[in-house]
Scaffold this motif. Sequence first.
Motif, PDB file in Angstrom:
ATOM      1  N   VAL A   2       0.605  -1.092  -0.105  1.00  0.00           N
ATOM      2  CA  VAL A   2      -0.013   0.068   0.092  1.00  0.00           C
ATOM      3  C   VAL A   2       0.783   1.257  -0.021  1.00  0.00           C
ATOM      4  O   VAL A   2       2.017   1.408   0.940  1.00  0.00           O
ATOM      5  CB  VAL A   2      -0.897   0.050   1.286  1.00  0.00           C
ATOM      6  N   ASN A   3       0.491   2.290  -0.866  1.00  0.00           N
ATOM      7  CA  ASN A   3       1.153   3.434  -0.824  1.00  0.00           C
ATOM      8  C   ASN A   3       0.698   4.325   0.301  1.00  0.00           C
ATOM      9  O   ASN A   3      -0.077   4.918  -0.014  1.00  0.00           O
ATOM     10  CB  ASN A   3       1.108   4.209  -2.304  1.00  0.00           C
ATOM     11  N   GLN A   4       1.503   4.280   1.303  1.00  0.00           N
ATOM     12  CA  GLN A   4       0.938   5.168   2.411  1.00  0.00           C
ATOM     13  C   GLN A   4       0.936   6.708   2.378  1.00  0.00           C
ATOM     14  O   GLN A   4       0.492   7.339   3.069  1.00  0.00           O
ATOM     15  CB  GLN A   4       1.785   4.759   3.796  1.00  0.00           C
ATOM     16  N   ASP A   5       1.628   7.172   1.181  1.00  0.00           N
ATOM     17  CA  ASP A   5       1.605   8.811   1.014  1.00  0.00           C
ATOM     18  C   ASP A   5       0.283   8.974   0.541  1.00  0.00           C
ATOM     19  O   ASP A   5      -0.143  10.080   0.541  1.00  0.00           O
ATOM     20  CB  ASP A   5       2.940   8.932   0.150  1.00  0.00           C
ATOM     21  N   THR A   6      -0.626   8.075  -0.201  1.00  0.00           N
ATOM     22  CA  THR A   6      -1.448   8.377  -0.717  1.00  0.00           C
ATOM     23  C   THR A   6      -2.731   7.383  -0.257  1.00  0.00           C
ATOM     24  O   THR A   6      -3.206   6.410  -0.891  1.00  0.00           O
ATOM     25  CB  THR A   6      -1.751   8.563  -2.132  1.00  0.00           C
ATOM     26  N   PRO A   7      -3.281   7.696   1.158  1.00  0.00           N
ATOM     27  CA  PRO A   7      -4.411   6.786   1.573  1.00  0.00           C
ATOM     28  C   PRO A   7      -5.660   6.668   0.904  1.00  0.00           C
ATOM     29  O   PRO A   7      -5.730   7.772   0.096  1.00  0.00           O
ATOM     30  CB  PRO A   7      -4.484   7.218   3.133  1.00  0.00           C
ATOM     31  N   PRO A   8      -6.457   5.697   0.933  1.00  0.00           N
ATOM     32  CA  PRO A   8      -7.659   5.601   0.105  1.00  0.00           C
ATOM     33  C   PRO A   8      -8.369   7.111   0.513  1.00  0.00           C
ATOM     34  O   PRO A   8      -8.499   7.464   1.571  1.00  0.00           O
ATOM     35  CB  PRO A   8      -8.269   4.436   0.758  1.00  0.00           C
ATOM     36  N   GLU A   9      -9.166   7.545  -0.620  1.00  0.00           N
ATOM     37  CA  GLU A   9      -9.952   8.680  -0.238  1.00  0.00           C
ATOM     38  C   GLU A   9     -11.431   8.347   0.568  1.00  0.00           C
ATOM     39  O   GLU A   9     -11.797   7.475   0.521  1.00  0.00           O
ATOM     40  CB  GLU A   9     -10.448   9.362  -1.486  1.00  0.00           C
ATOM     41  N   LYS A  10     -11.876   9.402   1.351  1.00  0.00           N
ATOM     42  CA  LYS A  10     -13.191   8.993   1.912  1.00  0.00           C
ATOM     43  C   LYS A  10     -14.020   8.676   0.918  1.00  0.00           C
ATOM     44  O   LYS A  10     -14.088   9.559  -0.128  1.00  0.00           O
ATOM     45  CB  LYS A  10     -13.479  10.209   3.016  1.00  0.00           C
ATOM     46  N   PRO A  11     -14.861   7.708   1.362  1.00  0.00           N
ATOM     47  CA  PRO A  11     -16.162   7.655   0.225  1.00  0.00           C
ATOM     48  C   PRO A  11     -17.161   9.003   0.404  1.00  0.00           C
ATOM     49  O   PRO A  11     -17.118   9.432   1.148  1.00  0.00           O
ATOM     50  CB  PRO A  11     -16.938   6.474   0.755  1.00  0.00           C
ATOM     51  N   SER A  12     -17.548   9.288  -0.843  1.00  0.00           N
ATOM     52  CA  SER A  12     -18.741  10.423  -0.640  1.00  0.00           C
ATOM     53  C   SER A  12     -19.869   9.796  -0.308  1.00  0.00           C
ATOM     54  O   SER A  12     -20.622   9.313  -1.381  1.00  0.00           O
ATOM     55  CB  SER A  12     -18.712  11.174  -2.050  1.00  0.00           C
ATOM     56  N   LEU A  13     -20.438  10.247   0.664  1.00  0.00           N
ATOM     57  CA  LEU A  13     -21.627   9.318   1.069  1.00  0.00           C
ATOM     58  C   LEU A  13     -22.629  10.644   1.613  1.00  0.00           C
ATOM     59  O   LEU A  13     -22.234  11.462   2.228  1.00  0.00           O
ATOM     60  CB  LEU A  13     -21.616   8.368   2.289  1.00  0.00           C
ATOM     61  N   GLU A  14     -23.893  10.731   0.852  1.00  0.00           N
ATOM     62  CA  GLU A  14     -24.614  11.869   1.117  1.00  0.00           C
ATOM     63  C   GLU A  14     -25.204  11.810   2.624  1.00  0.00           C
ATOM     64  O   GLU A  14     -25.691  10.556   2.890  1.00  0.00           O
ATOM     65  CB  GLU A  14     -25.760  11.657   0.056  1.00  0.00           C
ATOM     66  N   GLY A  15     -25.129  12.679   3.042  1.00  0.00           N
ATOM     67  CA  GLY A  15     -25.958  12.875   4.969  1.00  0.00           C
ATOM     68  C   GLY A  15     -24.805  12.367   5.691  1.00  0.00           C
ATOM     69  O   GLY A  15     -25.169  12.087   7.080  1.00  0.00           O
ATOM     70  N   LEU A  16     -23.441  12.069   5.168  1.00  0.00           N
ATOM     71  CA  LEU A  16     -22.577  11.399   6.239  1.00  0.00           C
ATOM     72  C   LEU A  16     -21.658  12.590   6.915  1.00  0.00           C
ATOM     73  O   LEU A  16     -21.105  13.399   6.414  1.00  0.00           O
ATOM     74  CB  LEU A  16     -21.539  10.357   5.472  1.00  0.00           C
ATOM     75  N   ASN A  17     -21.542  12.397   8.243  1.00  0.00           N
ATOM     76  CA  ASN A  17     -20.891  13.694   8.971  1.00  0.00           C
ATOM     77  C   ASN A  17     -19.872  12.860  10.042  1.00  0.00           C
ATOM     78  O   ASN A  17     -20.421  11.962  10.712  1.00  0.00           O
ATOM     79  CB  ASN A  17     -21.839  14.397   9.584  1.00  0.00           C
ATOM     80  N   VAL A  18     -18.884  13.115  10.125  1.00  0.00           N
ATOM     81  CA  VAL A  18     -17.728  12.900  11.387  1.00  0.00           C
ATOM     82  C   VAL A  18     -17.841  14.181  12.174  1.00  0.00           C
ATOM     83  O   VAL A  18     -17.527  15.056  11.773  1.00  0.00           O
ATOM     84  CB  VAL A  18     -16.556  12.234  10.741  1.00  0.00           C
ATOM     85  N   ARG A  19     -17.784  13.698  13.646  1.00  0.00           N
ATOM     86  CA  ARG A  19     -17.578  14.814  14.552  1.00  0.00           C
ATOM     87  C   ARG A  19     -17.132  14.345  15.707  1.00  0.00           C
ATOM     88  O   ARG A  19     -17.155  13.119  15.998  1.00  0.00           O
ATOM     89  CB  ARG A  19     -18.782  15.711  14.689  1.00  0.00           C
ATOM     90  N   ALA A  20     -16.626  15.014  16.579  1.00  0.00           N
ATOM     91  CA  ALA A  20     -16.224  14.632  18.015  1.00  0.00           C
ATOM     92  C   ALA A  20     -17.283  14.020  18.950  1.00  0.00           C
ATOM     93  O   ALA A  20     -18.631  14.714  18.689  1.00  0.00           O
ATOM     94  CB  ALA A  20     -15.797  15.928  18.711  1.00  0.00           C
ATOM     95  N   LEU A  21     -17.143  13.358  19.577  1.00  0.00           N
ATOM     96  CA  LEU A  21     -18.222  12.534  20.610  1.00  0.00           C
ATOM     97  C   LEU A  21     -18.555  13.796  21.736  1.00  0.00           C
ATOM     98  O   LEU A  21     -17.847  14.663  22.090  1.00  0.00           O
ATOM     99  CB  LEU A  21     -17.421  11.519  21.335  1.00  0.00           C
ATOM    100  N   ARG A  22     -19.923  13.690  21.874  1.00  0.00           N
ATOM    101  CA  ARG A  22     -20.437  14.575  22.953  1.00  0.00           C
ATOM    102  C   ARG A  22     -20.964  14.112  23.923  1.00  0.00           C
ATOM    103  O   ARG A  22     -21.570  12.628  23.783  1.00  0.00           O
ATOM    104  CB  ARG A  22     -21.452  15.368  22.091  1.00  0.00           C
ATOM    105  N   MET A  23     -21.301  14.342  25.211  1.00  0.00           N
ATOM    106  CA  MET A  23     -21.925  13.852  26.175  1.00  0.00           C
ATOM    107  C   MET A  23     -23.207  13.468  25.993  1.00  0.00           C
ATOM    108  O   MET A  23     -23.769  12.468  26.361  1.00  0.00           O
ATOM    109  CB  MET A  23     -21.772  14.721  27.533  1.00  0.00           C
TER     110      MET A  23
END
Length: 176
Positions: free
Chosen positions: A3-24
């Motif tokens: 695996v070429n670690q300099d170019t990791p796999p791209e994030k898939p483009s998923l409609e409605g998907l959001n990553v964020r910090a965990l909240r209480m």
Amino acid sequence: MSVNQDTPPEKPSLEGLNVRALRMSDAEAVTELINLPGYRAGTLRPPFQGIDAVRKRMENPSPGALNLVVELDGKLVANGGMNRFEGRRQHAASLGMGVHDDFTGRGIGTFLMAAMLDAADNWHDIKRVELTVYTDNETAIRLYEKFGFEKEGLLRSFGYRDGQYVDAYTMARLRA
């Protein structure tokens, strides 16, 4: 696997998907997630985790921990965490993650892994990311290998799951 670690796999483009910090306020949704049978099978967690235990872990994160969740159209569908080590291992961190049973195979794990490794590489200067995965979790192993993780060892009788001892691999990814 090369695996070429300099170019990791791209994030898939998923409609409605959001990553964020965990909240209480995520405690109830996280409790529901970690109690799912498929999710739990890939972890060391026992069944029937209570919300109070989950809240307690959320209130006392490791110093420097990164805890993320993924939402799909507002529903929590995955979570992951990365804990940096201290002292002479401050260049390294352990990683764990899981995806909701009903949402596997949709690229959500790839999306979450890309976000965590981006943070490790570009914001936390973490050179080595480690994880442990059960040897029968082929889907997770393929995901980790896609991001440059390599098997470093076999941990025999690592965990007790569903009435039997199961082996695990220790895997790591080194940033070039």
